[in-house]
Design an enzyme around this catalytic site. Structure first.
Site, PDB file in Angstrom:
ATOM      1  CG  ASP A   1      -0.089  81.696  27.472  1.00 33.40           C
ATOM      2  OD1 ASP A   1       1.104  81.509  27.178  1.00 33.40           O
ATOM      3  OD2 ASP A   1      -0.971  80.822  27.363  1.00 33.40           O
TER       4      ASP A   1
ATOM      5  CE  LYS B   1      -1.468  81.401  23.928  1.00 31.34           C
ATOM      6  NZ  LYS B   1      -0.995  80.059  23.590  1.00 31.34           N
TER       7      LYS B   1
END
Length: 301
Positions: free
Chosen positions: A147, A18
Site C-alpha cells: 500500500d 486509505k
C-alpha cells in the site's frame, strides 16, 4: 531543497487514511501473493509526522494509538528512512528526529502504517540535497509494502498488481465518508487464507469523466470487496457495522475497506456523514469513529 535547510526548521507531513472503495482479487501468483484491482481514495483523517534535525534518526510516537506500535527499527517509518538512505546516500538529509502522532487505528484496513512510511519518504525527498526521481521513489515505496506506493500519492487512483501499478484519476466527485473500526485488529494474511476464490472478475471500466456522485454510485454497485466475506468470518462485527451504516440516511454505499476491520459509508454531504458518525458513536461508544471529506484528484497530502 538543500539538505542543510533541515537544520533550521521542522517539517510536517500528513499521512491520510486509505479507503478501498472496491477491491477485486483477480489472481493468486506463483510467489503466493495476489494480484488485485482496487479503487483507492484517501480521507481527510490522518496521522501526522513532524521531523526535526538530530544527530541520528529516531522515532517518538504519541497519540491515541501510540501504544499499539513500537518505535524501533522495525517500524515502517524507520524502515522508510533507512531504505532512503541506502538508496540515495548522497542525497539523504542529516539525521532526523521524527514525531509520529498516531491518530489512525493499527491493522485496520486503512493503510495507517503504509501512510506513515509514505509520509516519511515524502519528508526525505523534500529535504534531499537534490532531485529524487519520482519513479525510483515509487519503486522504493513498493519494497516497503503493497500500500505504500498508493499512499505516496494519496489521491484517487486505481491500483493493480500487488498495489504497485497505479493509475491516478484525473477527476473525482466530491464525497464524504464515515469510518468505523470495532477495535479488533485484523491480520491481512489471516483474511487471505480464508479467501475461497482467487480468480475473480476485474473491476468494470470506470466512467469518464468521473465527476458526479451518482456516476460513482452506479459503478460501485457493480463492484465488491472480495476480502469482506472472509474478514466477516474472522470478525463478525464487521457485518453488523456494514448493515448499520447502510441504514443511515443518505448512505450511498457501506463496505469494508482493505482487509478490515474498518468499515466505511459514503455520503454526498458532510452533514450526513457526521450524523451517521454520531449515531454509531451512540450505539458503539467503544468503537473508533470518524467522518471527513475524501481528498480530491487535485489534493496533495
Amino acid at each position: 531543497m538543500a539538505a542543510s535547510q533541515v537544520l533550521v526548521r521542522s517539517i510536517s507531513q500528513a499521512a491520510p487514511a486509505k479507503v478501498n472503495l472496491a477491491l477485486h482479487v483477480t489472481r493468486r501468483r506463483e510467489d503466493g501473493y495476489h494480484d488485485l484491482e482496487s479503487l483507492v481514495v484517501f480521507a481527510d483523517i490522518f496521522d501526522e509526522l513532524e521531523a526535526r534535525a538530530a544527530p541520528a534518526d529516531s522515532l517518538e510516537i504519541s497519540g491515541p494509538f501510540a501504544g499499539a506500535l513500537g518505535a524501533g527499527p522495525g517500524n515502517l517509518v524507520m524502515r522508510a528512512l533507512a531504505a532512503f538512505r541506502v538508496r540515495w546516500p548522497h542525497l539523504a538529509p542529516p539525521g532526523l528526529a521524527i514525531r509520529l502522532t498516531k491518530n489512525l487505528p493499527v491493522a485496520a484496513g486503512i493503510g495507517g502504517g503504509s501512510a506513515d512510511a509514505a509520509a516519511a519518504l515524502r519528508i526525505m525527498a523534500e529535504l534531499a540535497a537534490g532531485t529524487v526521481p519520482v519513479g525510483e521513489l515509487a519503486d522504493l515505496a513498493a519494497g516497503l509494502g503493497a500500500d505504500v506506493p498508493s499512499c505516496l500519492l494519496s489521491r484517487p487512483l486505481v491500483a493493480r498488481g500487488v498495489g504497485e501499478i497505479l493509475s491516478p484519476l484525473p477527476e473525482f466527485p466530491p464525497l464524504h465518508v464515515t469510518l468505523v473500526n470495532p477495535m479488533v485488529p485484523v491480520v491481512t494474511a489471516d483474511v487471505f487464507r480464508r479467501l475461497e476464490a482467487h480468480d475473480n472478475d476485474p473491476l468494470p471500466p470506470l466512467p469518464a469523466p468521473l465527476t458526479r456522485p451518482a456516476q460513482l454510485g452506479l459503478w460501485l454497485g457493480e463492484t465488491r470487496n472480495d476480502l469482506e466475506a472472509p474478514a466477516i468470518r474472522l470478525v463478525p462485527e464487521i457485518g453488523g457495522l456494514i448493515a448499520a451504516l447502510a441504514a443511515m440516511p443518505g448512505c450511498m454505499l457501506s463496505r469494508m475497506s482493505g482487509s478490515g476491520a474498518t468499515v466505511f459509508a459514503l455520503f454526498g454531504s458532510g452533514a450526513q456523514a457526521h450524523e451517521a458518525a454520531r449515531e454509531i458513536r451512540r450505539l458503539h461508544p467503544d468503537y473508533w469513529v470518524s467522518a471527513a471529506p475524501l481528498l480530491g484528484a487535485a489534493s496533495r497530502p
